[in-house]
Design a protein around this motif. Structure first.
Motif, PDB file in Angstrom:
ATOM      1  N   PRO A   8       0.817  -1.230   0.116  1.00  0.00           N
ATOM      2  CA  PRO A   8      -0.097   0.042   0.000  1.00  0.00           C
ATOM      3  C   PRO A   8       0.807   1.125   0.040  1.00  0.00           C
ATOM      4  N   ASN A   9       0.297   2.391  -0.538  1.00  0.00           N
ATOM      5  CA  ASN A   9       0.774   3.722  -0.506  1.00  0.00           C
ATOM      6  C   ASN A   9       0.675   4.410   0.872  1.00  0.00           C
ATOM      7  N   THR A  10       1.657   5.028   1.362  1.00  0.00           N
ATOM      8  CA  THR A  10       1.789   5.671   2.837  1.00  0.00           C
ATOM      9  C   THR A  10       2.276   7.304   2.364  1.00  0.00           C
ATOM     10  N   PRO A  11       1.517   7.864   1.756  1.00  0.00           N
ATOM     11  CA  PRO A  11       2.024   9.203   1.409  1.00  0.00           C
ATOM     12  C   PRO A  11       2.199  10.215   2.553  1.00  0.00           C
ATOM     13  N   SER A  12       3.058  11.115   2.566  1.00  0.00           N
ATOM     14  CA  SER A  12       3.328  11.856   3.645  1.00  0.00           C
ATOM     15  C   SER A  12       2.472  13.192   3.347  1.00  0.00           C
ATOM     16  N   SER A  13       2.138  13.424   2.203  1.00  0.00           N
ATOM     17  CA  SER A  13       1.432  15.040   1.621  1.00  0.00           C
ATOM     18  C   SER A  13       0.159  14.903   2.300  1.00  0.00           C
ATOM     19  N   GLY A  14      -0.491  13.804   2.676  1.00  0.00           N
ATOM     20  CA  GLY A  14      -2.041  14.018   3.117  1.00  0.00           C
ATOM     21  C   GLY A  14      -2.898  14.040   1.834  1.00  0.00           C
TER      22      GLY A  14
END
Length: 307
Positions: A8-14
């Protein structure tokens, strides 16, 4: 990670992440079951302010929630009837007040997965950021007093494994069903502040069926005994399962893939070790998840840096 599992993706940008390059080539994205579209509606203007999305099975429950949260946030208008944004389709209902979106998802994995595909795209097209999604609902408990609220730690399948399996192009794809531990802890803290009902963090079993899949003895078909049922529920309890429902695995997996902070909050309507059938006396319990989530949303909006 198991064979066939997707990372899964875990983006930090929200940002709300979609995993579909074909969307970029489409002139219009029609969210058919919502009766919305990217060329027919200004989705950023309509939904760009959304920070909290609450989803639940029935349309009336989600309208009840938006009325409740509007009053809690001081945004209620006696003249407002909170119109269904999805008017024109009978599949789902959607309501909005301030930063809160309330959406029904029907019953079972197929229904909630269709809704979530379109909800995730909606949030993406609307350029929403830092969105928290919470499923509020009902469930059958295992070893808990009826009325206990369960905040899901992990969603497990009928073999008590924390995974969601889906067949895509004839191949089985496995996705993680982990939920946000910090969010679960915040919800538990909110319940303790309320001090109105018992709340626990535990595993939730997600099944494909309400009757045989949940070891009920009262369906049209049943090939097992009371002892078989009790042995199975005892094994579920040993695996950390404290409630059973039919949506959490798909919900957990799809929110995780999209980078959405997510939680499942379900009240138990009965202890399945003591019986199978529901009665009308448990209706009042259904308000408990919305009370807890309403308190959480208020606390978040009051926190420094929140708006």
């Amino acid at each position: 990670m198991e064979p066939g599992a997707e990372k899964p993706n875990t983006p930090s940008s929200g940002d709300v992440i979609v995993h579909n390059p074909h969307l970029e080539t489409m002139k219009e994205d029609i969210l058919y079951h919502f009766n919305l579209g990217t060329s027919t509606h200004n989705l950023p203007a309509m939904f760009g302010s959304v920070k909290f999305v609450c989803v639940g099975g029935s349309p009336w429950r989600m309208k009840s929630f938006i009325e409740y949260i509007a009053a809690e946030l001081g945004l209620d208008d006696p003249k407002s009837e909170y119109p269904n944004i999805c008017a024109g389709t009978d599949r789902y209902a959607m309501y909005k007040i301030g930063p809160v979106l309330s959406v029904s998802h029907g019953m079972g994995i197929p229904s909630i997965s269709i809704m979530l595909h379109e909800l995730i795209k909606l949030l993406h097209h609307a350029k929403c950021k830092d969105v928290t999604v919470i499923r509020i609902g009902t469930s059958g408990g295992i070893g808990l007093e009826p009325g206990t609220v369960v905040v899901t730690k992990q969603s497990v399948d009928a073999n008590f494994l924390p995974k969601f399996e889906q067949v895509i192009l004839g191949k089985t794809v496995v996705r993680s069903t982990d939920l946000d531990e910090e969010l679960a802890g915040e919800l538990l803290r909110c319940s303790r502040e309320l001090n109105q009902f018992e709340t626990v963090i535990a595993n939730t079993m997600c099944t494909l069926d309400f009757y045989e899949g949940q070891a009920r003895l009262d369906g049209a078909f049943c090939s097992y005994t009371e002892k078989d049922k009790q042995d199975y529920l005892a094994r579920a309890y040993e695996a950390g399962v404290r409630n059973i429902e039919m949506e959490s695995s798909a919900f957990s997996a799809m929110c995780k893939m999209s980078g959405l902070r997510a939680a499942v909050v379900c009240v138990t309507l009965l202890d399945r070790q003591k019986g199978d059938q529901l009665s009308g006396t448990v209706h009042s319990f259904q308000k408990r998840p919305q009370i807890l989530v309403g308190h959480f949303i208020k606390s978040q909006l009051k926190a420094p840096g929140k708006s």
